[in-house]
Design an enzyme around this catalytic site. Structure first.
Site, short mmCIF file in Angstrom:
data_model
loop_
_atom_site.label_atom_id
_atom_site.label_comp_id
_atom_site.label_asym_id
_atom_site.label_seq_id
_atom_site.Cartn_x
_atom_site.Cartn_y
_atom_site.Cartn_z
N THR A 107 0.85 -1.19 0.00
CA THR A 107 0.00 0.00 0.00
C THR A 107 0.88 1.24 0.00
O THR A 107 2.04 1.21 0.43
CB THR A 107 -0.92 0.00 1.23
N SER A 111 2.68 4.23 -4.78
CA SER A 111 2.92 5.12 -5.92
C SER A 111 4.07 6.09 -5.69
O SER A 111 4.52 6.76 -6.62
CB SER A 111 1.64 5.92 -6.22
N SER A 112 4.57 6.18 -4.44
CA SER A 112 5.68 7.11 -4.17
C SER A 112 6.39 6.69 -2.89
O SER A 112 5.93 5.80 -2.17
CB SER A 112 5.16 8.55 -4.03
N GLY A 113 7.51 7.36 -2.62
CA GLY A 113 8.20 7.19 -1.36
C GLY A 113 8.66 5.76 -1.09
O GLY A 113 9.13 5.04 -1.98
N ILE A 114 8.50 5.34 0.17
CA ILE A 114 8.95 4.02 0.60
C ILE A 114 8.24 2.92 -0.17
O ILE A 114 8.84 1.93 -0.59
CB ILE A 114 8.71 3.83 2.12
N GLY A 115 6.94 3.09 -0.37
CA GLY A 115 6.15 2.07 -1.06
C GLY A 115 6.62 1.84 -2.48
O GLY A 115 6.76 0.69 -2.92
N SER A 162 6.84 3.38 13.14
CA SER A 162 7.71 4.56 13.26
C SER A 162 8.63 4.42 14.46
O SER A 162 8.27 3.80 15.48
CB SER A 162 6.85 5.82 13.42
N TYR A 209 -0.14 10.64 15.42
CA TYR A 209 0.52 9.68 14.52
C TYR A 209 1.07 8.48 15.29
O TYR A 209 0.83 7.32 14.95
CB TYR A 209 1.64 10.41 13.78
#
Length: 662
Positions: free
Chosen positions: A383, A386-390, A515, A528
């Site tokens: 999940t 589409s960007s970043g870590i994923g 995190s 968060y």
């Protein structure tokens, strides 16, 4: 002078043949037709003269070792010494296999030796023939053996009994102790005996410094001898006259206890030593029935089984920790007098055994630690893909051959990522979904299961982070609702949706991107961190329920990563962060190793300090809270975004507490 050797390609056999080559004569070795390549490889490695080492096609499982009448006629009367070494030296082998090799094989060898009219039959038995005799077992003892319930002990005893009952030919019997590698080279062919505990010692070395004192077990005396002593002694005794009908203990006259042996190898491997050792005999006062009942309790059996499996120690070896037998070897000492052949001290060559094991036999050397080996043709759902870590994680698993499914809300960016990975040769599928919407989560789960059948690995990476102090959140309760809805409930909905199929197939892996803030309890991230902590707590509870069904959970307490999620806080431009690619490497580590948790040392340290000295840790966190004010974005001041810069104090503190969210 001619020789005949069974088991010449075995560990002891190959060194014995090399020794015999130092003498005059031809050496005939029994080789199965399907083992010819193995024979050729060993002959080349050992440097045998193939003009003198002659392979004889046969099979120990057949009558007279499978030799034809013509073969027997050709060798009849020419064999002075017949060495029988072929056997199974494996506590974990099946009963049928041990009987066939150790008992039936010995009878076939005796029949062949009689048919060949050999000068002397040399039988390699074992100290296992004594069973678990309590006390000193002499070389002239045999029927006195006790505790022969174990198939290995029983078959070694019974095979020696066949030789002792033999009337057609002369014989000599050798009972080696626990054979380890060569004392000069460390060479060994398999993991056996004390080698089973090397993995455990190596794990200790990875977790603790060598000076750390450890608690261990004392145990009985374990008789360890190197292979070169065994073959040197056998070779010398076999060629000495007037010793037919005798048995020889090839053992250490001063064996060490199990705890001492483990410490010898601990020193060799630079691992912590067991400075305090508990003698297992202390528990002898506890009735055996009670010990057995406790040992059979399901939690105890499962825990012990897990430890033995992780350390790759066969359960059958545990009975030898309290080994009760000592071996008298006066016959052997008399036969070897003046030869210069003696058992070397384990302390002098243990480092060679460890070094060879670590370079050639360590099971970790043969584990497929590649990402491809773990995900090829597996269905992996990521999940926030589409960007970043994923996206970085998806690119790695797609390149490794996984059936990669990426999920995100934005269609344009998601499909662009999918098409780029497909163009690179990956099997990639993309599905849009709002994971904060439970109905959309259910739709996504149904679609994926309908189209792909199951999910092997689920990476819950999509998340929402909010950096805002509690004082600025009094009228923003929706901050807590939004983070909990996506970070916890959305992830949980997917887990619960894919879990039934995973438990049905009894395999599956859930990776939750958490995190470092959960370990460090970072100020300003209450919304968060609370949502991530909820997912952490669920995973810990689920592990206890589902680990026995083949389901693994991995929580990654990710440090600060430079992704679009942290972009609103401009101060983060000046503090140390991971790149998405570096963060994806942690995801890859989770997929390959399947640990319960992946965290930085700083994160673990913060958690430990908070547990041991919560007030002191509170002071540190309060100082950090004052040092790092709310961002302009958190205050709703869009004009102030351009003027936001990190001070020297902030940069220094962030560098010290690398990766923590401030």
């Amino acid at each position: 002078m001619s020789y005949f050797v069974t088991g010449a390609t075995g560990f002891i056999g190959r060194f014995l043949v090399s020794n015999l080559l130092k003498r005059k004569g031809t050496i005939h070795v029994l080789v199965r037709k399907d083992s010819q390549k193995k024979f050729d490889a060993i002959a080349k490695k050992m440097g045998w003269d193939l003009k003198r080492v002659i392979p004889v096609a046969g099979d120990m499982s057949q009558a007279k070792c499978g030799l034809s009448a013509a073969q027997i006629r050709a060798l009849n009367g020419k064999i002075k010494h017949f060495f029988h070494l072929a056997a199974i030296y494996d506590l974990t082998a099946s009963v049928a296999a041990q009987r066939e090799a150790n008992i039936d094989g010995t009878q076939h060898a005796l029949d062949l030796a009689a048919a060949l009219n050999v000068g002397c039959f040399h039988h390699t038995s074992s100290i296992a023939a004594a069973g678990l005799y309590p006390g000193v077992f002499r070389e002239d003892m045999f029927d006195e053996a006790e505790g022969l319930d174990d198939p290995y002990l029983r078959t070694k005893h019974d095979s020696e009994g066949l030789v002792r009952a033999e009337k057609r030919i002369k014989w000599r019997i050798y009972r080696p102790g626990m054979v380890v590698g060569h004392s000069q080279t460390g060479e060994m062919d398999k993991i056996d005996g004390p080698y089973y505990f090397f993995t455990f010692l190596k794990k200790l070395r990875e977790m603790l410094p060598p000076w750390m004192p450890m608690l261990g077990v004392e145990g009985g005396r374990i008789n360890i001898i190197p292979v070169d002593y065994v073959v040197d002694a056998m070779d010398h005794i076999a060629h000495k006259p007037k010793l037919d009908g005798h048995c020889f203990h090839l053992t250490d006259p001063e064996p060490q206890r199990v705890g001492e042996v483990l410490n010898v190898f601990a020193r060799a491997g630079h691992t912590p030593e067991m400075t305090m050792r508990i003698d297992a005999r202390m528990f002898a006062f506890v009735p055996s029935g009670i010990r057995g009942a406790v040992g059979n309790l399901p939690p105890v059996k499962r825990f012990v089984g897990m430890l033995l499996r992780d350390f790759k120690i066969p359960k059958e070896t545990l009975k030898f920790i309290t080994y009760p037998t000592r071996f008298d070897n006066r016959e052997t000492e008399r036969a070897l007098r003046g030869s210069g052949i003696k058992v070397p001290r384990l302390d002098d060559y243990a480092w060679r055994l460890w070094d060879y094991w670590e370079r050639h036999l360590d099971p970790d050397l043969f584990v497929d630690r590649s990402l491809k080996g773990k995900v090829r043709n597996k269905v992996v759902v990521i999940t926030g893909g589409s960007s970043g870590i994923g996206l970085a994680s998806a690119e790695k698993v797609a390149a490794a051959g996984a059936i990669t499914i990426i999920v995100a809300r934005g269609e344009e960016e998601l499909f662009k990522a999918r098409d780029a990975m497909k163009a690179a040769g990956g099997k990639v599928f993309a599905y849009t979904a709002d994971l904060a919407d439970m109905a959309d989560c259910d739709r996504l789960v149904k679609t994926i299961l309908d189209e792909h059948g199951h999910v092997d690995i689920l990476v819950n990476n999509a998340g929402r982070s909010i950096r805002r102090s509690i004082e600025l959140s009094y009228d923003r309760f929706h901050d807590f609702e939004r983070t909990m809805q996506l970070n916890y409930f959305g992830s949980l909905r997917l887990i619960m949706g894919f879990m039934p199929k995973m438990t049905e197939r009894r395999k599956g892996h859930i990776i939750n991107i958490s995190s470092i803030g959960v370990l460090a309890n970072s100020p300003r991230f209450s919304a968060y961190v609370a949502s991530k902590a909820a997912l952490d707590a669920f995973s810990r509870c689920a592990q206890g329920e589902l680990s026995g069904k083949g389901i693994s959970f991995t929580t990654i307490n990710m440090p600060l990563v430079k992704t679009p999620m942290i972009a609103p806080t401009k101060m983060y431009d000046s503090v140390p962060t991971l790149t998405p690619d570096e963060a994806a490497d942690l995801v890859v580590k989770g997929i390959i190793e399947k640990p319960s948790r992946i965290a930085t040392r700083l994160g673990i340290f913060a958690s430990v300090v908070n547990a041991l000295a919560p007030k002191a840790y509170e002071v540190v966190m309060s100082t950090a809270f004052e040092l790092f004010p709310d961002s302009a974005a958190a205050k709703g001041d869009r004009k102030g975004l351009k003027d936001e810069h990190a001070s020297n104090e902030q940069i220094a503190f962030a560098a010290l507490m690398r990766g923590v969210h401030w």
